[in-house]
Design a protein around this motif. Structure first.
Motif, PDB file in Angstrom:
ATOM      1  N   GLU A  82       0.719  -1.096  -0.062  1.00 29.77           N
ATOM      2  CA  GLU A  82      -0.042   0.089   0.113  1.00 29.77           C
ATOM      3  C   GLU A  82       0.813   1.337   0.176  1.00 29.77           C
ATOM      4  OE1 GLU A  82      -3.925  -1.678   1.985  1.00 29.77           O
ATOM      5  OE2 GLU A  82      -2.369  -1.150   3.591  1.00 29.77           O
ATOM      6  N   HIS A 139     -10.886   5.611  -2.274  1.00 29.58           N
ATOM      7  CA  HIS A 139     -11.090   4.341  -1.534  1.00 29.58           C
ATOM      8  C   HIS A 139     -10.755   4.722   0.214  1.00 29.58           C
ATOM      9  CE1 HIS A 139     -10.947   0.248  -0.085  1.00 29.58           C
ATOM     10  NE2 HIS A 139      -9.891   0.476   0.690  1.00 29.58           N
ATOM     11  N   SER A 143     -13.820   4.668   2.897  1.00 33.64           N
ATOM     12  CA  SER A 143     -13.177   3.928   4.312  1.00 33.64           C
ATOM     13  C   SER A 143     -13.390   4.746   5.406  1.00 33.64           C
ATOM     14  CB  SER A 143     -11.876   3.367   4.163  1.00 33.64           C
ATOM     15  OG  SER A 143     -11.817   2.431   3.139  1.00 33.64           O
ATOM     16  N   LEU A 146     -17.028   5.021   6.244  1.00 38.20           N
ATOM     17  CA  LEU A 146     -17.514   3.934   6.717  1.00 38.20           C
ATOM     18  C   LEU A 146     -17.259   3.822   8.173  1.00 38.20           C
ATOM     19  CD1 LEU A 146     -17.263   0.965   4.341  1.00 38.20           C
ATOM     20  CD2 LEU A 146     -19.398   1.955   5.390  1.00 38.20           C
ATOM     21  N   GLN A 147     -15.879   4.109   8.664  1.00 35.85           N
ATOM     22  CA  GLN A 147     -15.606   4.104   9.907  1.00 35.85           C
ATOM     23  C   GLN A 147     -16.314   5.042  10.894  1.00 35.85           C
ATOM     24  OE1 GLN A 147     -11.262   4.172   8.578  1.00 35.85           O
ATOM     25  NE2 GLN A 147     -11.040   3.777  10.812  1.00 35.85           N
ATOM     26  N   LEU A 149     -19.189   5.717  10.402  1.00 34.43           N
ATOM     27  CA  LEU A 149     -20.934   5.379  10.799  1.00 34.43           C
ATOM     28  C   LEU A 149     -20.938   4.396  12.174  1.00 34.43           C
ATOM     29  CD1 LEU A 149     -21.883   3.881   7.490  1.00 34.43           C
ATOM     30  CD2 LEU A 149     -22.465   5.982   8.252  1.00 34.43           C
ATOM     31  N   LEU A 151     -20.368   1.444  12.674  1.00 32.13           N
ATOM     32  CA  LEU A 151     -21.354   0.295  12.253  1.00 32.13           C
ATOM     33  C   LEU A 151     -21.541  -0.662  13.443  1.00 32.13           C
ATOM     34  CD1 LEU A 151     -19.801  -0.635   8.777  1.00 32.13           C
ATOM     35  CD2 LEU A 151     -21.938   0.595   9.391  1.00 32.13           C
ATOM     36  N   TYR A 152     -20.692  -1.014  14.227  1.00 29.00           N
ATOM     37  CA  TYR A 152     -20.857  -1.933  15.072  1.00 29.00           C
ATOM     38  C   TYR A 152     -21.479  -1.773  16.355  1.00 29.00           C
ATOM     39  CZ  TYR A 152     -17.316  -3.555  11.948  1.00 29.00           C
ATOM     40  OH  TYR A 152     -16.594  -3.944  10.573  1.00 29.00           O
TER      41      TYR A 152
ATOM     42  N   GLY B 119     -18.339  -8.766  11.119  1.00 29.29           N
ATOM     43  CA  GLY B 119     -18.226  -7.624  11.730  1.00 29.29           C
ATOM     44  C   GLY B 119     -18.918  -7.832  12.888  1.00 29.29           C
ATOM     45  N   GLY B 148     -13.889  -7.535  11.442  1.00 28.49           N
ATOM     46  CA  GLY B 148     -13.676  -6.188  12.040  1.00 28.49           C
ATOM     47  C   GLY B 148     -14.339  -5.823  13.299  1.00 28.49           C
ATOM     48  N   VAL B 189     -11.351  -0.400   8.103  1.00 28.37           N
ATOM     49  CA  VAL B 189     -12.757  -1.012   7.945  1.00 28.37           C
ATOM     50  C   VAL B 189     -12.272  -2.422   7.407  1.00 28.37           C
ATOM     51  CG1 VAL B 189     -14.204   0.737   7.533  1.00 28.37           C
ATOM     52  CG2 VAL B 189     -12.910   0.110   5.494  1.00 28.37           C
ATOM     53  N   VAL B 190     -13.244  -3.382   7.696  1.00 30.76           N
ATOM     54  CA  VAL B 190     -13.017  -4.878   7.403  1.00 30.76           C
ATOM     55  C   VAL B 190     -13.023  -4.799   5.981  1.00 30.76           C
ATOM     56  CG1 VAL B 190     -15.418  -5.550   7.325  1.00 30.76           C
ATOM     57  CG2 VAL B 190     -13.634  -7.095   7.785  1.00 30.76           C
ATOM     58  N   THR B 191     -13.489  -3.830   5.173  1.00 32.79           N
ATOM     59  CA  THR B 191     -13.529  -4.251   3.487  1.00 32.79           C
ATOM     60  C   THR B 191     -12.030  -4.025   3.215  1.00 32.79           C
ATOM     61  OG1 THR B 191     -14.261  -1.856   3.627  1.00 32.79           O
ATOM     62  CG2 THR B 191     -16.121  -3.321   3.117  1.00 32.79           C
ATOM     63  N   ASN B 192     -11.328  -3.264   4.050  1.00 28.92           N
ATOM     64  CA  ASN B 192      -9.960  -3.141   3.513  1.00 28.92           C
ATOM     65  C   ASN B 192      -9.293  -4.398   3.676  1.00 28.92           C
ATOM     66  OD1 ASN B 192     -10.293  -0.431   3.072  1.00 28.92           O
ATOM     67  ND2 ASN B 192      -9.140   0.061   5.107  1.00 28.92           N
ATOM     68  N   ALA B 195      -9.851  -6.097   0.402  1.00 26.21           N
ATOM     69  CA  ALA B 195      -9.148  -5.542  -0.625  1.00 26.21           C
ATOM     70  C   ALA B 195      -7.559  -6.166  -0.784  1.00 26.21           C
ATOM     71  CB  ALA B 195      -9.025  -4.231  -0.772  1.00 26.21           C
ATOM     72  N   PRO B 211     -23.511  -5.933  10.502  1.00 25.38           N
ATOM     73  CA  PRO B 211     -24.341  -4.972  10.103  1.00 25.38           C
ATOM     74  C   PRO B 211     -24.647  -4.849   8.523  1.00 25.38           C
ATOM     75  CG  PRO B 211     -22.746  -3.925  11.772  1.00 25.38           C
ATOM     76  CD  PRO B 211     -22.008  -5.413  11.090  1.00 25.38           C
ATOM     77  N   VAL B 213     -25.007  -2.490   6.482  1.00 23.64           N
ATOM     78  CA  VAL B 213     -24.257  -1.592   5.767  1.00 23.64           C
ATOM     79  C   VAL B 213     -22.872  -2.258   5.475  1.00 23.64           C
ATOM     80  CG1 VAL B 213     -23.037   0.624   5.550  1.00 23.64           C
ATOM     81  CG2 VAL B 213     -25.248   0.536   6.608  1.00 23.64           C
ATOM     82  N   MET B 214     -22.400  -3.014   6.518  1.00 26.76           N
ATOM     83  CA  MET B 214     -21.169  -3.684   6.184  1.00 26.76           C
ATOM     84  C   MET B 214     -20.984  -4.664   5.520  1.00 26.76           C
ATOM     85  SD  MET B 214     -19.778  -6.633   8.579  1.00 26.76           S
ATOM     86  CE  MET B 214     -19.143  -7.362   7.164  1.00 26.76           C
ATOM     87  N   TYR B 217     -21.000  -3.299   1.834  1.00 26.61           N
ATOM     88  CA  TYR B 217     -19.837  -3.027   1.178  1.00 26.61           C
ATOM     89  C   TYR B 217     -18.897  -4.052   1.268  1.00 26.61           C
ATOM     90  CZ  TYR B 217     -21.226   1.910   1.205  1.00 26.61           C
ATOM     91  OH  TYR B 217     -21.533   3.218   0.975  1.00 26.61           O
TER      92      TYR B 217
END
Lengths: 194, 278
Positions: A82, A139, A143, A146-147, A149, A151-152, B119, B148, B189-192, B195, B211, B213-214, B217
């Motif tokens: 990266e 990207h 990201s 998303l962080q 948000l 989410l968890y 997640g 994640g 994020v877990v999507t990374n 990738a 979740p 949304v997770m 994505y």
């Protein structure tokens, strides 16, 4: 000391510049250097001139923000394959976060001023570099959103979960029926209903 | 031992054998049928857990499908019933209806790389499928768990993740949304993690849980890596009441999540993810 040919090979093998045209790669090599950072060393600091960006070859870099009186908050980690740093390409060329090596980090660094000059002189190089940087920046922005948000949901700090006052089943006061008896009654009722 | 007879609408009495606190608001219960016997289920299925005098909620089974002697549920205390469950102790009783719903098609992934993307507490419904993959390790290509969590303190089944990572035949990558300097793992994020790859996208079956949304994505990141939509599976969560597709509480588009799900093939529901307020 890494020879220019070897640097070119390393650049070509790194996912970020993989497949780049030979002529453009030669231009990149002229601004590149092989670097190594020990754990805890900073690749760049917030507010300082964003002089370089890095292709991480090995190790992990923490992108963090300093919070006075507290531990710095790590907002992202950048690993092998990266890129660390894109403020070198955005005026006023100042780093917006700290970047710290978590363990030993090996990277190819690129001199921002040198590369900007070459990009201005050679639009093909400029386009090629931006073509690779813009998706990475998009990207990272996505990201970061998303962080944000969260989410968890809740957890972390031992919060006191408001517990409903439930008497343990089988020990319930104020009723004549045990759970088993209640289930038997429910079964009887379900038979009646059907 | 004989199997516990089950009427889908009638709770069976179970006794709590053990309660383990996983996180400040999340706990795992081990249950055994009061009348004796075994409990079999498929990875991804759920039960309706009934706290007497409080109510009933759907909770995914988080234990090993190979171990029929004990029923394991991992729950986060967020509402009245889950908080009531949280207040119970070993020796207390609850009612259990189930198992319900569709399962992770883990057996149809034999010969493929399998990627589990989880997640938060979404790791719990995936754990039975991970156990299955580990118990049948030779039948799969690469096995990857990408997980994640919010912070390092919120990592569910931490010791187990460490144990899995210690195996030489599976990859476990963990990331958190934010951390302080003490954490030396991934942040992001877990999507990374998706990738970064490390699996053969053309021969991969992916199971995603977390979740909504997770999952959206996560599935999108898998697609970007080249994993086909029809080999991505997700697990939905909706307000379920009856558990058998009668009451309609969990309707999601033309699906009833309790009966047609919770596990769906992504290509069959991807469009629903784009429908607002559904």
């Amino acid at each position: 000391m890494v020879k220019p040919d070897d640097l070119g090979k390393i650049i070509d093998e790194h996912p970020f510049f993989q497949g780049i045209d030979d002529t453009l790669r030669a231009l990149l090599v002229g601004c590149a250097a092989n670097e190594r950072y020990e754990a805890g060393q900073f690749l760049f600091r917030e507010g300082q001139e964003a002089a370089k960006f890095y292709l991480v070859r090995a190790g992990t870099v923490a992108v963090e923000i300093d919070v006075p009186g507290k531990q710095p908050i790590v907002i992202e980690t950048i690993g092998e394959g990266e890129v660390a740093g894109w403020s070198w390409i955005v005026e006023p060329y100042r780093s917006t976060f700290d970047a710290r090596a978590i363990g030993l980090v090996r990277a190819i660094s690129f001199d921002g001023k040198c590369l900007r000059k070459k990009m201005a002189a050679d639009p093909a190089l400029g386009y090629e570099v931006l073509r690779r940087f813009v998706p990475m920046m998009a990207h990272r922005l996505s990201s970061a959103r998303l962080q944000m948000l969260d989410l968890y949901g809740p957890s972390a700090k031992p919060e006191k979960v408001k517990k409903a006052k439930v008497k343990a089943a089988g020990k319930t006061k104020g009723t004549n029926r045990s759970p088993a008896a209640r289930l038997a009654k429910a079964a009887k009722k379900s038979k009646k209903d059907s | 031992m004989t199997a516990v007879p089950r009427d889908p609408m009638l709770p069976v009495l179970f006794r709590i054998e053990k309660v383990r606190r996983d996180l400040s608001d999340t706990f795992t219960m081990e249950l055994v049928p009061e009348a004796g016997g075994e409990f079999s289920f498929k990875p991804g299925q759920f039960n309706m857990l009934y706290v007497f005098g409080v109510g009933e909620i759907p909770i995914s089974i988080s234990g090993d499908p190979g171990d029929r002697s004990v029923l394991v549920h991992t729950t986060r205390a967020v509402g009245a019933v889950s908080s009531a469950l949280d207040s119970l102790k070993a020796g207390d009783q609850i009612g259990v209806r189930g198992p319900y719903g569709t399962a992770w098609p883990i057996e149809s992934a034999y010969g493929q790389d399998v990627v589990f993307v989880a997640g938060g507490v979404g790791l719990a419904p995936l754990r039975p499928a991970i156990y299955h993959a580990m118990n049948n390790r030779e039948r799969y290509g690469k096995v990857m768990v990408l997980y994640g969590a919010r912070t390092p303190e919120d990592i569910l089944f931490k010791k187990e993740l460490e144990r899995w990572r210690g195996r030489f035949d599976m990859d476990v990558l963990v990331t958190v949304d934010r951390a302080t300097g003490k954490w030396s793992g991934n942040v992001g994020v877990v999507t990374n993690l998706v990738a970064r790859g490390g699996f053969d996208p053309l021969h991969t079956t992916a199971f995603v849980c977390g979740p909504e949304v997770m999952m959206r994505y996560g599935a999108s990141a898998l697609e970007k890596k080249g994993v086909a939509r029809d080999t991505i599976w997700i697990s939905m969560e909706r307000n379920m009441k009856c558990g058998v597709g009668l009451c309609g509480h969990c309707q999601w588009g033309s699906h009833f999540v309790c009966k047609d799900g919770p596990v769906f093939r992504y290509d069959s529901v991807a469009d629903l993810f784009q429908v607002r307020e559904l």
